[in-house]
Design an enzyme around this catalytic site. Structure first.
Site, PDB file in Angstrom:
ATOM      1  N   ILE A  82       0.833  -1.201   0.000  1.00 23.83           N
ATOM      2  CA  ILE A  82       0.000   0.000   0.000  1.00 23.83           C
ATOM      3  C   ILE A  82       0.870   1.254   0.000  1.00 23.83           C
ATOM      4  O   ILE A  82       1.981   1.244   0.534  1.00 23.83           O
ATOM      5  CB  ILE A  82      -0.970  -0.016   1.214  1.00 23.83           C
ATOM      6  N   CYS A  83       0.362   2.301  -0.632  1.00 17.90           N
ATOM      7  CA  CYS A  83       0.999   3.623  -0.610  1.00 17.90           C
ATOM      8  C   CYS A  83      -0.115   4.643  -0.388  1.00 17.90           C
ATOM      9  O   CYS A  83      -1.152   4.302   0.162  1.00 17.90           O
ATOM     10  CB  CYS A  83       1.791   3.886  -1.890  1.00 17.90           C
ATOM     11  N   ARG A  84       0.050   5.872  -0.817  1.00 17.53           N
ATOM     12  CA  ARG A  84      -0.999   6.879  -0.607  1.00 17.53           C
ATOM     13  C   ARG A  84      -2.167   6.684  -1.570  1.00 17.53           C
ATOM     14  O   ARG A  84      -3.319   6.680  -1.160  1.00 17.53           O
ATOM     15  CB  ARG A  84      -0.441   8.295  -0.737  1.00 17.53           C
TER      16      ARG A  84
END
Length: 121
Positions: free
Chosen positions: A72-74
């Protein structure tokens, strides 16, 4: 003929939450955002390794080694890159559609570096 090929599987935030939480999660949530973003707000129990360090060749921490990874990232862009890189290295990785923005919007918990309610930066 396919003009666009899917490079790797993606999961929804609800699937990611289901796979990475509970008493015995079946995967590790790997957050690949940079330190200031992580400090502002991340998912409880997530493991942090910035994409920049993965690209530089940093190994995964012990708690993520040899386990399925939900990356996951932003917003979902860096996590796609990270999942592709990790799969090329032999890991079993999928990325989360919409990233932490979608995670928070779905009502899943977000904590700051002190364990208080966090925000997505």
């Amino acid at each position: 003929m396919f003009l666009f090929r899917r490079s790797h599987p993606r999961v929804s935030v609800d699937q990611a939450h289901s796979r990475t939480s509970g008493d015995i999660p079946d995967a590790v949530l790997l957050d690949v955002r940079e330190r200031p973003e992580w400090n502002a707000g991340h998912a409880p129990g997530a493991v942090h390794v910035p994409l920049s360090k993965l690209v530089a060749g940093t190994d995964l921490p012990a708690e993520a080694t040899g386990r399925p990874l939900v990356v996951i990232c932003r917003s979902g862009h860096r996590s796609q890159q990270a999942a592709k890189l990790l799969n090329q290295r032999g890991a079993q990785a999928v990325d989360v559609k919409g990233g932490m923005n979608a995670w928070a919007a779905a009502g899943h918990p977000v904590l700051d570096e002190r364990g208080n309610n966090g925000q997505i930066a």
